[in-house]
Enzyme design. Structure first.
Site, PDB file in Angstrom:
ATOM      1  N   LYS A  98       0.185   4.412   4.394  1.00 16.11           N
ATOM      2  CA  LYS A  98       0.020   3.991   3.003  1.00 16.11           C
ATOM      3  C   LYS A  98       0.700   5.008   2.087  1.00 16.11           C
ATOM      4  O   LYS A  98       1.899   4.953   1.907  1.00 16.11           O
ATOM      5  CB  LYS A  98      -1.452   3.756   2.724  1.00 16.11           C
ATOM      6  CG  LYS A  98      -1.969   2.597   3.604  1.00 16.11           C
ATOM      7  CD  LYS A  98      -3.412   2.331   3.487  1.00 16.11           C
ATOM      8  CE  LYS A  98      -3.807   1.083   4.280  1.00 16.11           C
ATOM      9  NZ  LYS A  98      -3.562   1.182   5.730  1.00 16.11           N
ATOM     10  N   HIS A 139     -14.240  -1.359   6.163  1.00 14.57           N
ATOM     11  CA  HIS A 139     -13.114  -2.037   6.799  1.00 14.57           C
ATOM     12  C   HIS A 139     -13.494  -2.586   8.175  1.00 14.57           C
ATOM     13  O   HIS A 139     -14.355  -2.050   8.874  1.00 14.57           O
ATOM     14  CB  HIS A 139     -11.937  -1.062   6.941  1.00 14.57           C
ATOM     15  CG  HIS A 139     -10.646  -1.717   7.285  1.00 14.57           C
ATOM     16  ND1 HIS A 139     -10.268  -1.997   8.587  1.00 14.57           N
ATOM     17  CD2 HIS A 139      -9.632  -2.179   6.502  1.00 14.57           C
ATOM     18  CE1 HIS A 139      -9.081  -2.573   8.588  1.00 14.57           C
ATOM     19  NE2 HIS A 139      -8.680  -2.699   7.339  1.00 14.57           N
ATOM     20  N   ASN A 144       0.811  -1.223   0.000  1.00 12.32           N
ATOM     21  CA  ASN A 144       0.000   0.000   0.000  1.00 12.32           C
ATOM     22  C   ASN A 144       0.846   1.277   0.000  1.00 12.32           C
ATOM     23  O   ASN A 144       0.326   2.363   0.258  1.00 12.32           O
ATOM     24  CB  ASN A 144      -0.929   0.015   1.212  1.00 12.32           C
ATOM     25  CG  ASN A 144      -1.957  -1.087   1.153  1.00 12.32           C
ATOM     26  OD1 ASN A 144      -2.387  -1.495   0.078  1.00 12.32           O
ATOM     27  ND2 ASN A 144      -2.361  -1.585   2.320  1.00 12.32           N
ATOM     28  N   HIS A 175      -7.076   4.676   1.984  1.00 17.44           N
ATOM     29  CA  HIS A 175      -6.561   4.341   0.656  1.00 17.44           C
ATOM     30  C   HIS A 175      -6.792   5.451  -0.360  1.00 17.44           C
ATOM     31  O   HIS A 175      -6.569   5.246  -1.557  1.00 17.44           O
ATOM     32  CB  HIS A 175      -7.179   3.033   0.179  1.00 17.44           C
ATOM     33  CG  HIS A 175      -6.833   1.869   1.044  1.00 17.44           C
ATOM     34  ND1 HIS A 175      -5.714   1.092   0.841  1.00 17.44           N
ATOM     35  CD2 HIS A 175      -7.441   1.376   2.157  1.00 17.44           C
ATOM     36  CE1 HIS A 175      -5.651   0.154   1.782  1.00 17.44           C
ATOM     37  NE2 HIS A 175      -6.680   0.308   2.587  1.00 17.44           N
ATOM     38  N   ASP A 185     -13.457   6.968   6.013  1.00 14.90           N
ATOM     39  CA  ASP A 185     -12.137   6.368   6.184  1.00 14.90           C
ATOM     40  C   ASP A 185     -11.383   6.568   4.877  1.00 14.90           C
ATOM     41  O   ASP A 185     -11.721   5.982   3.852  1.00 14.90           O
ATOM     42  CB  ASP A 185     -12.294   4.884   6.515  1.00 14.90           C
ATOM     43  CG  ASP A 185     -10.979   4.197   6.829  1.00 14.90           C
ATOM     44  OD1 ASP A 185      -9.944   4.608   6.263  1.00 14.90           O
ATOM     45  OD2 ASP A 185     -10.980   3.235   7.624  1.00 14.90           O
ATOM     46  N   SER A 221     -10.926  -0.694   0.341  1.00  9.60           N
ATOM     47  CA  SER A 221      -9.583  -1.262   0.365  1.00  9.60           C
ATOM     48  C   SER A 221      -9.436  -2.556  -0.412  1.00  9.60           C
ATOM     49  O   SER A 221      -8.342  -2.862  -0.895  1.00  9.60           O
ATOM     50  CB  SER A 221      -9.142  -1.499   1.813  1.00  9.60           C
ATOM     51  OG  SER A 221     -10.033  -2.395   2.467  1.00  9.60           O
ATOM     52  N   GLU A 280     -15.949   4.373   3.359  1.00 12.28           N
ATOM     53  CA  GLU A 280     -14.569   4.602   2.916  1.00 12.28           C
ATOM     54  C   GLU A 280     -14.584   5.453   1.655  1.00 12.28           C
ATOM     55  O   GLU A 280     -15.502   5.339   0.844  1.00 12.28           O
ATOM     56  CB  GLU A 280     -13.860   3.276   2.637  1.00 12.28           C
ATOM     57  CG  GLU A 280     -13.767   2.356   3.852  1.00 12.28           C
ATOM     58  CD  GLU A 280     -12.982   1.089   3.558  1.00 12.28           C
ATOM     59  OE1 GLU A 280     -11.886   1.184   2.953  1.00 12.28           O
ATOM     60  OE2 GLU A 280     -13.457   0.009   3.920  1.00 12.28           O
TER      61      GLU A 280
END
Length: 396
Positions: free
Chosen positions: A241, A145, A59, A221, A218, A193, A189
């Site tokens: 990440k 997640h 990541n 990513h 979130d 992810s 998110e």
């Protein structure tokens, strides 16, 4: 003095029996996890079992974890401030490097303030229970997640899932349930992810506002690679990440951050982030803001890959290759490793049953020749295994 007895001197216990039986069950379903010694670097390479592989399982989306500038910033802080923080920041005092990082994160996200946690997982374990309790409602995207669900469970609030990225379903749940609860949170998110798709944040925030629900996004990513679009009242993410370091954060209003400083247990009752990690992340954030072409590159490479294989166009640096069963995913991962690529299989419970996959992660440090070679190797491995590429992600 005699040595203390070891486990090998004792008869098997019910604990050991439970562990053995559970491991055997996981093994039978191709779901047992094992740690494999792997040395990362230089660049996007990884050394495993005596071989150098090109890794698409990291990541580190911008290749900043081994950028000389980021390393130098971490080393300077390590030499000046030591290896660890010593205790909770409320005990030892607020370290100036952490304060500087929080100010920069807040500015980057367009928020008044920020708070750094030990990790992204720890952030969500603290944020949600600080805002919701037994009389409240927490709604979570079905593919959110694990730490979002963990935080909601710790809070004691009523927790419901809405279908992945289904705004109509979210609206229906709020219409039916919102009036029964005091406070309501929506957790999602920005970039998911395991699937690499994005949340429809504009529509989600509109529904949230209509029902006085607070939205937490979130952005683990998305930070540094996919950030355009609406901001939520609660923007959390990680430093581990795109920023290439370690830690988590929340960006929000000053009032909310002040509340977290007193109420988020995963902040109050744990040792602060090491200054070296904070300094490295701060340097990486400088690079992200100064080098937009670096931030754009992972998505360009991901789209090159999906075009070459006839997959739906990538919308983030994460591309899932669905194969269905855990056994098939493991076999395909092994076939790619034999061809010189590290692409790890993702299996339940990380993803829903029947959706085991390879998760291909692209970095600004990859070159186009590596991306093309992976696409060709994957097509060859799929043909050898008589597997086809799923054109669409299976429904949640």
């Amino acid at each position: 003095m005699s040595a203390p007895p070891s486990d090998t001197d004792s008869p098997p216990s019910s604990l050991d029996a439970f562990a053995r039986e559970t491991l055997a069950d996981l093994e039978a379903r191709a779901l047992r996890r094992r740690l494999i010694d792997t040395a990362r670097g230089p660049g996007v390479t990884a050394r495993r079992s005596g071989r150098t592989l090109v890794s698409f399982s990291c990541n580190d989306y911008l290749g900043l974890s081994d950028d000389p500038r980021v390393i130098a910033a971490g080393q300077a802080a390590l030499a000046r401030y030591g290896a660890g923080a010593g205790a909770s920041r409320l005990v030892t005092g607020n370290h100036p490097v952490l304060g500087a990082l929080e100010a920069r994160l807040a500015a980057h996200k367009g928020k008044a303030a920020a708070l750094v946690f030990g990790s992204g997982y720890m952030a969500n374990l603290g944020i949600v229970p600080a805002l919701a309790g037994a009389r409240d409602l927490v709604l979570i995207d079905a593919l959110g997640h694990s730490c979002l669900f963990a935080g909601a469970q710790v809070s004691g609030a009523t927790m419901l899932r809405f279908r992945h990225n289904d705004i109509g379903h979210l609206r229906d749940i709020l219409a039916a349930r919102r009036g029964r609860h005091g406070r309501a949170l929506i957790l999602t998110e920005r970039v998911f992810s395991m699937d690499g798709d994005r949340a429809p944040l504009d529509a989600l925030l509109e529904v949230a506002a209509a029902h006085d629900a607070w939205t937490l996004v979130d952005d683990a990513h998305g930070l540094g690679v996919v950030e355009a679009g609406a901001r939520a009242p609660l923007e959390m993410g990680t430093l581990s990440k795109a920023l290439g370091s370690y830690g988590g954060y929340l960006c929000a209003s000053r009032e909310v951050i002040d509340l977290m400083t007193s109420r988020a247990r995963s902040f109050v009752y744990t040792t602060g982030l090491p200054p070296a990690s904070a300094a490295a992340a701060l340097c990486a954030l400088d690079i992200i803001e100064a080098e937009p072409e670096r931030a754009a590159r992972p998505l360009v490479l991901a789209r090159r890959f999906t075009a070459r294989l006839g997959l739906p166009e990538a919308t983030s640096p994460i591309v899932p290759v669905h194969v269905g069963t855990a056994e098939a995913a493991l076999a395909l991962s092994a076939a790619l490793e034999a061809r010189g690529f590290l692409v790890v299989a993702i299996r339940p419970p990380t993803v829903p049953a029947g959706t085991a996959r390879l998760r291909v992660a692209f970095s600004a440090a990859h070159d186009t020749a590596q991306v093309d070679a992976l696409a060709d190797a994957l097509a060859e491995a799929l043909a050898d295994a008589q597997l086809g590429l799923a054109p669409d992600r299976p429904p949640a």
